[in-house]
Design a protein around this motif. Structure first.
Motif, PDB file in Angstrom:
ATOM      1  N   PHE A  46      30.792  40.726  28.234  1.00 37.42           N
ATOM      2  CA  PHE A  46      31.181  39.991  29.442  1.00 37.42           C
ATOM      3  C   PHE A  46      30.352  38.720  29.623  1.00 37.42           C
ATOM      4  CE2 PHE A  46      32.694  44.254  30.684  1.00 37.42           C
ATOM      5  CZ  PHE A  46      33.977  43.936  31.096  1.00 37.42           C
ATOM      6  N   ASN A  47      29.185  38.671  28.972  1.00 41.23           N
ATOM      7  CA  ASN A  47      28.327  37.481  29.076  1.00 41.23           C
ATOM      8  C   ASN A  47      28.104  37.034  30.507  1.00 41.23           C
ATOM      9  OD1 ASN A  47      27.413  36.703  26.548  1.00 41.23           O
ATOM     10  ND2 ASN A  47      29.502  36.066  26.003  1.00 41.23           N
ATOM     11  N   VAL A  48      27.713  37.962  31.332  1.00 41.58           N
ATOM     12  CA  VAL A  48      27.553  37.636  32.747  1.00 41.58           C
ATOM     13  C   VAL A  48      26.400  36.663  32.955  1.00 41.58           C
ATOM     14  CG1 VAL A  48      27.067  38.582  35.020  1.00 41.58           C
ATOM     15  CG2 VAL A  48      28.390  39.882  33.395  1.00 41.58           C
ATOM     16  N   ASP A  49      26.608  35.706  33.812  1.00 37.82           N
ATOM     17  CA  ASP A  49      25.568  34.742  34.160  1.00 37.82           C
ATOM     18  C   ASP A  49      25.001  35.175  35.522  1.00 37.82           C
ATOM     19  OD1 ASP A  49      23.977  32.560  34.364  1.00 37.82           O
ATOM     20  OD2 ASP A  49      25.596  31.087  34.519  1.00 37.82           O
ATOM     21  N   MET A  50      23.787  35.751  35.519  1.00 31.95           N
ATOM     22  CA  MET A  50      23.228  36.311  36.764  1.00 31.95           C
ATOM     23  C   MET A  50      22.660  35.184  37.630  1.00 31.95           C
ATOM     24  SD  MET A  50      23.740  39.653  36.674  1.00 31.95           S
ATOM     25  CE  MET A  50      22.478  40.446  37.667  1.00 31.95           C
ATOM     26  N   GLU A  86      22.616  46.182  39.644  1.00 35.49           N
ATOM     27  CA  GLU A  86      23.425  47.393  39.770  1.00 35.49           C
ATOM     28  C   GLU A  86      24.868  47.089  40.169  1.00 35.49           C
ATOM     29  OE1 GLU A  86      20.361  47.043  40.804  1.00 35.49           O
ATOM     30  OE2 GLU A  86      19.177  48.840  40.343  1.00 35.49           O
ATOM     31  N   GLU A  87      25.025  46.249  41.203  1.00 32.64           N
ATOM     32  CA  GLU A  87      26.385  45.955  41.657  1.00 32.64           C
ATOM     33  C   GLU A  87      27.200  45.307  40.532  1.00 32.64           C
ATOM     34  OE1 GLU A  87      23.535  45.070  43.199  1.00 32.64           O
ATOM     35  OE2 GLU A  87      23.830  44.782  45.353  1.00 32.64           O
ATOM     36  N   THR A  88      26.536  44.406  39.801  1.00 32.23           N
ATOM     37  CA  THR A  88      27.242  43.713  38.719  1.00 32.23           C
ATOM     38  C   THR A  88      27.638  44.707  37.628  1.00 32.23           C
ATOM     39  OG1 THR A  88      25.880  41.787  39.199  1.00 32.23           O
ATOM     40  CG2 THR A  88      27.090  41.765  37.123  1.00 32.23           C
ATOM     41  N   ALA A  89      26.744  45.620  37.308  1.00 33.66           N
ATOM     42  CA  ALA A  89      27.063  46.620  36.281  1.00 33.66           C
ATOM     43  C   ALA A  89      28.256  47.465  36.705  1.00 33.66           C
ATOM     44  CB  ALA A  89      25.838  47.512  36.025  1.00 33.66           C
ATOM     45  N   VAL A  90      28.326  47.812  37.992  1.00 31.24           N
ATOM     46  CA  VAL A  90      29.452  48.637  38.468  1.00 31.24           C
ATOM     47  C   VAL A  90      30.755  47.831  38.388  1.00 31.24           C
ATOM     48  CG1 VAL A  90      30.394  49.945  40.404  1.00 31.24           C
ATOM     49  CG2 VAL A  90      27.940  49.984  39.968  1.00 31.24           C
ATOM     50  N   ILE A  91      30.682  46.555  38.729  1.00 31.59           N
ATOM     51  CA  ILE A  91      31.891  45.720  38.655  1.00 31.59           C
ATOM     52  C   ILE A  91      32.382  45.664  37.206  1.00 31.59           C
ATOM     53  CG2 ILE A  91      32.789  43.369  38.922  1.00 31.59           C
ATOM     54  CD1 ILE A  91      30.730  43.049  41.270  1.00 31.59           C
ATOM     55  N   LEU A  92      31.462  45.441  36.272  1.00 31.07           N
ATOM     56  CA  LEU A  92      31.860  45.354  34.859  1.00 31.07           C
ATOM     57  C   LEU A  92      32.410  46.700  34.370  1.00 31.07           C
ATOM     58  CD1 LEU A  92      28.870  43.312  33.396  1.00 31.07           C
ATOM     59  CD2 LEU A  92      31.067  42.471  34.247  1.00 31.07           C
ATOM     60  N   ALA A  93      31.757  47.775  34.802  1.00 31.05           N
ATOM     61  CA  ALA A  93      32.221  49.106  34.385  1.00 31.05           C
ATOM     62  C   ALA A  93      33.635  49.354  34.886  1.00 31.05           C
ATOM     63  CB  ALA A  93      31.262  50.174  34.903  1.00 31.05           C
ATOM     64  N   ALA A  94      33.914  48.900  36.115  1.00 30.91           N
ATOM     65  CA  ALA A  94      35.267  49.101  36.666  1.00 30.91           C
ATOM     66  C   ALA A  94      36.286  48.267  35.900  1.00 30.91           C
ATOM     67  CB  ALA A  94      35.288  48.741  38.145  1.00 30.91           C
ATOM     68  N   LEU A 145      30.569  34.303  49.860  1.00 31.47           N
ATOM     69  CA  LEU A 145      29.565  33.991  48.845  1.00 31.47           C
ATOM     70  C   LEU A 145      29.667  34.987  47.687  1.00 31.47           C
ATOM     71  CD1 LEU A 145      27.186  32.144  48.048  1.00 31.47           C
ATOM     72  CD2 LEU A 145      25.701  33.944  48.898  1.00 31.47           C
ATOM     73  N   VAL A 146      29.894  36.254  48.011  1.00 25.26           N
ATOM     74  CA  VAL A 146      30.021  37.261  46.947  1.00 25.26           C
ATOM     75  C   VAL A 146      31.231  36.927  46.066  1.00 25.26           C
ATOM     76  CG1 VAL A 146      30.490  39.687  46.440  1.00 25.26           C
ATOM     77  CG2 VAL A 146      28.853  39.078  48.232  1.00 25.26           C
ATOM     78  N   ALA A 147      32.342  36.545  46.684  1.00 26.54           N
ATOM     79  CA  ALA A 147      33.539  36.207  45.909  1.00 26.54           C
ATOM     80  C   ALA A 147      33.249  35.024  44.980  1.00 26.54           C
ATOM     81  CB  ALA A 147      34.701  35.880  46.848  1.00 26.54           C
ATOM     82  N   ARG A 148      32.555  34.042  45.518  1.00 24.98           N
ATOM     83  CA  ARG A 148      32.237  32.852  44.717  1.00 24.98           C
ATOM     84  C   ARG A 148      31.281  33.226  43.589  1.00 24.98           C
ATOM     85  NH1 ARG A 148      30.073  27.356  47.653  1.00 24.98           N
ATOM     86  NH2 ARG A 148      29.452  26.171  45.810  1.00 24.98           N
ATOM     87  N   TRP A 149      30.288  34.024  43.922  1.00 24.16           N
ATOM     88  CA  TRP A 149      29.289  34.448  42.924  1.00 24.16           C
ATOM     89  C   TRP A 149      29.963  35.227  41.797  1.00 24.16           C
ATOM     90  CZ3 TRP A 149      27.112  38.483  40.346  1.00 24.16           C
ATOM     91  CH2 TRP A 149      25.806  38.326  39.846  1.00 24.16           C
ATOM     92  N   VAL A 150      30.797  36.192  42.166  1.00 24.68           N
ATOM     93  CA  VAL A 150      31.438  37.037  41.147  1.00 24.68           C
ATOM     94  C   VAL A 150      32.363  36.194  40.273  1.00 24.68           C
ATOM     95  CG1 VAL A 150      33.059  38.955  40.802  1.00 24.68           C
ATOM     96  CG2 VAL A 150      31.215  39.161  42.483  1.00 24.68           C
ATOM     97  N   SER A 151      33.063  35.286  40.917  1.00 22.28           N
ATOM     98  CA  SER A 151      33.969  34.418  40.155  1.00 22.28           C
ATOM     99  C   SER A 151      33.192  33.597  39.121  1.00 22.28           C
ATOM    100  CB  SER A 151      34.709  33.506  41.134  1.00 22.28           C
ATOM    101  OG  SER A 151      35.201  32.380  40.477  1.00 22.28           O
ATOM    102  N   ALA A 160      29.910  34.099  38.088  1.00 21.53           N
ATOM    103  CA  ALA A 160      29.053  34.889  37.202  1.00 21.53           C
ATOM    104  C   ALA A 160      29.865  35.560  36.111  1.00 21.53           C
ATOM    105  CB  ALA A 160      28.289  35.932  38.012  1.00 21.53           C
ATOM    106  N   LEU A 161      31.083  35.984  36.444  1.00 20.87           N
ATOM    107  CA  LEU A 161      31.910  36.698  35.475  1.00 20.87           C
ATOM    108  C   LEU A 161      32.962  35.796  34.837  1.00 20.87           C
ATOM    109  CD1 LEU A 161      30.653  39.036  37.159  1.00 20.87           C
ATOM    110  CD2 LEU A 161      32.740  40.312  36.718  1.00 20.87           C
TER     111      LEU A 161
END
Ligand code: FES
Ligand code: FES
Lengths: 926, 166
Positions: free
Chosen positions: A97-101, A276-284, A240-246, A248-249
């Motif tokens: 996923f190459n997430v950018d934290m 943790e939250e990011t890992a759960v999002i990726l797992a889902a 902000l979470v929506a923007r961050w997730v968009s 970062a992922l």
């Protein structure tokens, strides 16, 4: 002691001309009942753990039991066989996923940061694997059966460890996460300090704090096909979470919906998802079933990002009259391993003397990586400035023999002094700490207290008075990408009721209440008829929510502007239908009347209904419906001010501190709802009391957290917190509505007020070392003149204050590399001219840019271009060495001074950024 | 893991359920019975958010197993208000006194207050504050909670109280 009326209400100050004002109204300025309470009091709130989706599975984490080491192997076989386990993921599974934290500023991290540990662990509690199972207990069972083989290494735990220990992150030269200011004190400043009649050298050690919202972190993720992702997450802004997730992922923003109706406190911890939250999002995303992870308190206390843990030495030079002459601050903060932002807290230095007439200030500020859980914000992240300044001033007052109140009076910036600029170039127009102090003194009889104190001392009782003053930047917008204005969308429904959608978010802030007060007032409708929606990224527009004491100021302004637009539209229609002029329309609690014509009167709802359903009756050109929206962009910064006093008694036999009285005299400008404002201040003050007396995240030498439950981490309870008395000043600000922020102030001003009171009480025994928390053991050590802690010799060394603090100069001191001097130097033109790809390593993260250079003899011309635009410059060139300056306006007016040297195809050097210190520049030919 | 059948009354309704022995009462009330007003703030008995009334007494439901509640009569925060919607005096007082912000600690606080003031019980202010010291609230600094306590005690004794919300 007789408390004055704590409800001395807001008296609305004068309004700046030409701005819509709030002042007090039918609802604005009143203690209106909160809209949120009915559901929260009856158990009908909707917190993230209350969400259950069909097919939802549960997540638990395998966490590192060591603070530092390599992962040699992970054996999942036994765990996978547990009935009810669906999948177990490690970082290997998530890597693609190459997430950018990203940080809160949406900047990529300085060091490799992955959702799950990537081959190494860097703190106790770091998530190593993620288990998906039918239930949380099964997921935990399986997690306990995952076998991880580690090669343990010695950890770097404290700031001191970080200074000398091996780098936490492979590939880094040292543990400096961020740094600004000057390595050595400037000679002029040193001369001013040393030549002053009085030089105070004051050291403050601030313990690590757990933000501890009563609701822990948590997320429910649901993927609905390739194009849709719904997150229920406990956060401080769904937008902000929506923007961050968009970002970062790398997902299309339209695909993400973030819902957070009720949130059980945030305090800086919940700005955006982390590991943790990011890992759960990726797992889902991978597993394609809705997943839920709710942090338990043990996880929260060991593995949710934490705050503070700072050390600072402030030198303050004063003359014999107690006037400030010069000062220097040396600050360090423990960033942990994976901070949400590599932070050296420049704001501490921006604000340390902002409210005082301080001629000269210099500083060095650094953030350090360590093998502990990473840094995150906590209410008033820069609060050290007030803590160290106000406690240093009291030390100075005792040393010089001046009354501490008098010392402040001689140095505070008053309204008469303004406009002016601070020693760090902050423009000040309307700060009122001096005025708040006088209001405070009107409410508290200091002379009477001193008599009481003297009498008590004769009986062996130690009473103390602490006073502190401060200013706080609130409602900031415009200088940082994520700190924006706020959007208000409001409509009068065909029923005549009012519905608004706001970009605000409440984690207890009561924004649905305060915004409804504004709409009801401005539209002339009953408060009960207004409903405010927030907490869903699919509604309203972007805002960072609760961050930086901003919502009352900015969203309040947006609500006023939108309501006024809508009111104008409604009046136009009403005037048309009632055949009168707009000015004659009077709206009053659901009825619309014509001034001077009592028979002309219609229900508000009738007019609203016509606006939607009977286009033929509308004025020519009138847009059907009654809807309006406004995005308010406030002035860059709005300051709040305060002065607090508290009285304590310290029991000389036990070292226990009892708080006897506390008065908060603050200037939050126009107050929308005094009960909400006082609630914010009181909550912050209680957190400050916890910081001074109780709370502490501690680690042992191996980096094991020692406060993993609330039996070890002591949050203040009701008996620890006094009743606060409030005095409101109400000086309208320059923003629409005249509000000033109040979200963080209590947490900032509370600590120095209480420390000063304790120090005043114990003055007969000497100076109290400000090493938080001030536990009974520490205070008794001072009272009895011997160290009663069971600490090591090393720690005692810390505790006995006022010993000279030596701050090692970092080996990584930056200086412009000298260009090699070859025998036959090629021309500057050949060396320098052309395009260069460069990176400026700023404290806000690396900034990429292209540099274009053209030389003509000794003259240099060119431009730097980045996604933000292109800036031209001229400068000079000497062989392979370049020098040029650039003037910028953001985040404030400073001159960037570049000194670069070219070596073949490489370029390197530094950029001096005014008060922000120096940043490294590296690059190569494009 | 083996399951046990329990029968109990929650907010006036009979429930029968099969639960694992290790399931806490708080988890059972939230997840099996659907009373999500029971909040879990610490799961180790310190914060008080999970407090419910079991057979007339305020109990931390995270410290009790669901199987121990067999035969019990339980009230959660959802069962406190009148069926018609009128708030319980404790809830009403908390709202009037701004006793909550985020509302996460609130259900537990309300249940302890209700258990100690209900049915003719007459606690002193000190007793009620003592009981409140078992509840952690990170938002309010306990100001409104303290005022609510004072008002509830005064209401019981018929005294008037200074400092109520306008
Ligand atoms: S959740 Fe039961 S006491 Fe905290
Ligand atoms: S209201 Fe938020 S924890 Fe009490």
């Amino acid at each position: 002691m007789n408390a004055p009326d704590r409800r001395a209400g807001a008296n609305a100050g004068a309004e700046p001309a030409g701005r819509p004002h709030a002042g007090s109204g039918r609802y604005i300025g009143q203690r209106v009942r909160r809209k949120e309470d009915a559901r929260l009091l009856t158990g009908r709130g909707q917190f993230v753990d209350d969400i259950a989706l069909p097919g939802m599975l549960h997540v638990a984490f395998v966490r590192s039991p060591i603070a530092r080491g390599r992962i040699l192997g992970i054996d999942l076989d036994v765990a996978r066989d547990v009935p009810g386990v669906h999948a177990i993921y490690t970082q290997q599974d998530l890597a693609h996923f190459n997430v950018d934290m990203l940080s809160f500023y949406l900047v990529s991290p300085e060091v490799e940061t992955t959702p799950l540990a990537n081959g190494r662990v860097a703190y106790v509690g770091e998530p190593v694997a993620l288990v998906i199972a039918d239930s949380r207990p099964i997921a935990e069972d399986a997690a306990s059966l995952v076998v991880v083989d580690y090669a343990e290494e010695d950890p770097v735990v404290t700031i001191d460890d970080a200074r000398s220990g091996p780098p936490v992150h492979p590939g880094c030269d040292d543990n400096i996460a961020a740094e600004m200011g000057e390595q050595e004190i400037d000679e002029d400043l040193q001369a001013l300090l040393e030549g002053a009649p009085h030089l105070i050298r004051h050291r403050v050690v601030h313990q690590r704090i757990s933000q501890s919202p009563m609701e822990t972190r948590g997320v429910v993720v649901s993927r609905e096909g390739a194009e849709e992702l719904t997150l229920y997450i406990t956060c401080q802004s769904p937008h902000l979470v929506a923007r961050w997730v968009s970002l970062a992922l790398g997902l299309p923003p339209g695909a993400i919906r973030v819902i957070a109706k009720d949130v059980g406190g945030g305090f800086g911890l919940k700005n955006h998802p982390w590991k943790e939250e990011t890992a759960v999002i990726l797992a889902a995303l991978m597993f394609n079933r809705p997943l839920k992870w709710i942090e338990d308190r043990y996880e929260n206390l060991i593995a949710a990002n934490q705050a503070r843990e700072q050390e600072m030495v402030l030198q303050v030079a004063l003359d014999d009259d107690g006037r400030l002459l010069a000062s220097h601050g040396d600050y360090s903060v423990n960033n942990g391993a994976f901070p949400q932002l590599s932070e050296c807290n420049i704001a501490v230095h921006m604000f340390v003397w902002a409210a005082y007439r301080m001629p000269r200030y210099g500083f060095l500020t650094r953030g350090w990586y360590s093998n502990t859980i990473g840094y995150a914000a906590y209410r008033g992240p820069w609060a050290m400035e007030s803590l160290i300044r106000e406690t240093a001033l009291d030390v100075a007052a005792r040393r010089i023999g001046i009354d501490p109140i008098e010392l402040r009076r001689r140095n505070l910036v008053t309204l008469q002094d303004q406009p002016t600029t601070s020693c760090m170039d902050l423009p000040l127009e309307d700060i009122t700490p001096a005025e708040c102090l006088e209001k405070l003194l009107a409410a508290f009889d200091v002379a009477a207290f001193r008599r009481e104190q003297a009498a008590a001392r004769k009986e062996g009782r130690y009473l103390g008075l602490g006073i502190a003053t401060y200013i706080e930047p609130t409602g900031a917008a415009g200088a940082i990408t994520t700190m924006t204005g706020e959007l208000a969308q409001v409509r009068i429904e065909p029923t005549g009721k009012v519905t608004a959608t706001m970009s605000t978010h409440s984690q207890g802030h009561g924004t649905a209440t305060t915004m409804a007060q504004i709409f009801a007032d401005r539209l002339g409708v009953p408060y009960e008829d207004v409903t405010v929606f927030e907490g869903d990224s699919s509604r309203g527009g972007f805002s960072p929510g609760a961050a930086g004491s901003r919502q009352g100021v900015i969203a309040g302004g947006a609500a006023i502007m939108a309501a006024d637009l809508l009111a104008a539209k409604f009046r136009q229609l009403a005037a048309h239908l009632l055949d009168t002029s707009v000015d004659a329309i009077v709206i009053d609690e659901g009825m619309v009347r014509v001034d001077g014509a009592p028979d002309k009167c219609r229900p508000f709802a009738d007019i609203a209904c016509i606006a939607y359903g009977e286009p033929d009756r509308l004025p020519p050109g009138f847009e059907a419906g009654l809807e309006a929206q406004y995005r308010y962009q406030p002035p860059p910064m709005t300051f709040s001010s305060a002065a607090n006093a508290c009285v304590v008694e310290v029991d000389a036999d036990t070292g226990f501190v009892r708080i006897l009285r506390w008065i908060s005299s603050e200037d939050c400008g126009n107050v929308i709802n005094p009960a909400v404002v006082e609630g914010q201040i009181a909550g912050g003050l209680a957190q400050a009391i916890g910081m001074v007396l109780l709370e502490e995240v501690r680690f042992d030498a191996r980096g094991n957290p020692l406060a993993a439950t609330y039996k070890d981490y002591h949050l203040p309870a009701i008996a620890d917190i006094p009743e606060f008395e409030f005095v409101h000043a109400g000086t309208a600000s320059q923003s629409v509505g005249g509000m000033r922020g109040c979200g963080e102030g209590g947490a900032i001003i509370g600590a120095p007020t209480l420390v000063n009171a304790i120090a005043d009480a114990l003055a007969p025994f000497g100076e109290v070392p400000v090493d938080l928390p001030l536990t009974p053991t520490k205070l008794l050590s001072l009272i009895e003149g011997r160290d009663l802690s069971a600490k090591t010799v090393d720690d005692q060394h810390h505790f006995i204050a006022d010993h000279p603090v030596t701050v090692p100069v970092s080996a990584a001191a930056e200086s412009a590399p000298q260009a090699p001097q070859p025998a036959a130097a090629p021309t500057a033109e050949a060396l320098v001219d052309g395009d260069w790809k460069m990176v400026l390593s700023t404290p806000m993260g690396p900034q990429e840019m292209t540099g274009h250079f053209e030389t003509r003899g000794q003259a240099l011309a060119g431009y730097l271009s980045s996604p933000e635009g292109q800036m031209d410059f001229t400068g000079s060139v000497d062989g392979a060495n370049l020098k040029f300056d650039l003037k910028v306006d953001k985040p404030m007016k400073i001159t960037l001074k570049y000194t670069l040297a070219v070596t073949g195809d490489k370029i390197a050097g530094k950029c001096k950024m005014g008060i922000f210190g120096s940043a490294k520049v590296t690059g190569q030919r494009a | 893991m083996s399951k046990h059948t329990i029968e109990l009354t929650i907010n006036g309704l009979r429930h029968t359920a099969d639960v694992e022995a290790r399931v806490s009462l708080s988890d059972f009330l939230r997840e099996d019975a659907g009373y999500t007003g029971v909040h879990v703030g610490c799961d180790h008995g310190v914060c008080g958010a999970c407090t419910v009334i079991v057979d007339g007494k305020a109990v931390r439901s995270c410290l009790m197993l669901a199987v121990q509640a067999h035969g019990a009569d339980i009230t959660t925060v959802e069962g406190l208000a009148e069926p018609g919607g009128a708030l319980h005096p404790v809830q009403e007082t908390m709202a009037q006194e701004y006793g909550l912000q985020c509302g996460f600690c609130t259900p537990g606080i309300v249940m302890t207050m209700a258990a100690l003031t209900g049915e003719g019980k007459r606690p002193t202010e000190e007793q009620l504050i003592d009981a409140m010291s078992g509840h952690l609230c990170r938002c309010t600094g306990y100001q409104g909670i303290r005022r609510a306590v004072r008002k509830l005690v005064a209401a019981d004794t018929g005294e008037t109280v200074d400092g109520g919300a306008a």
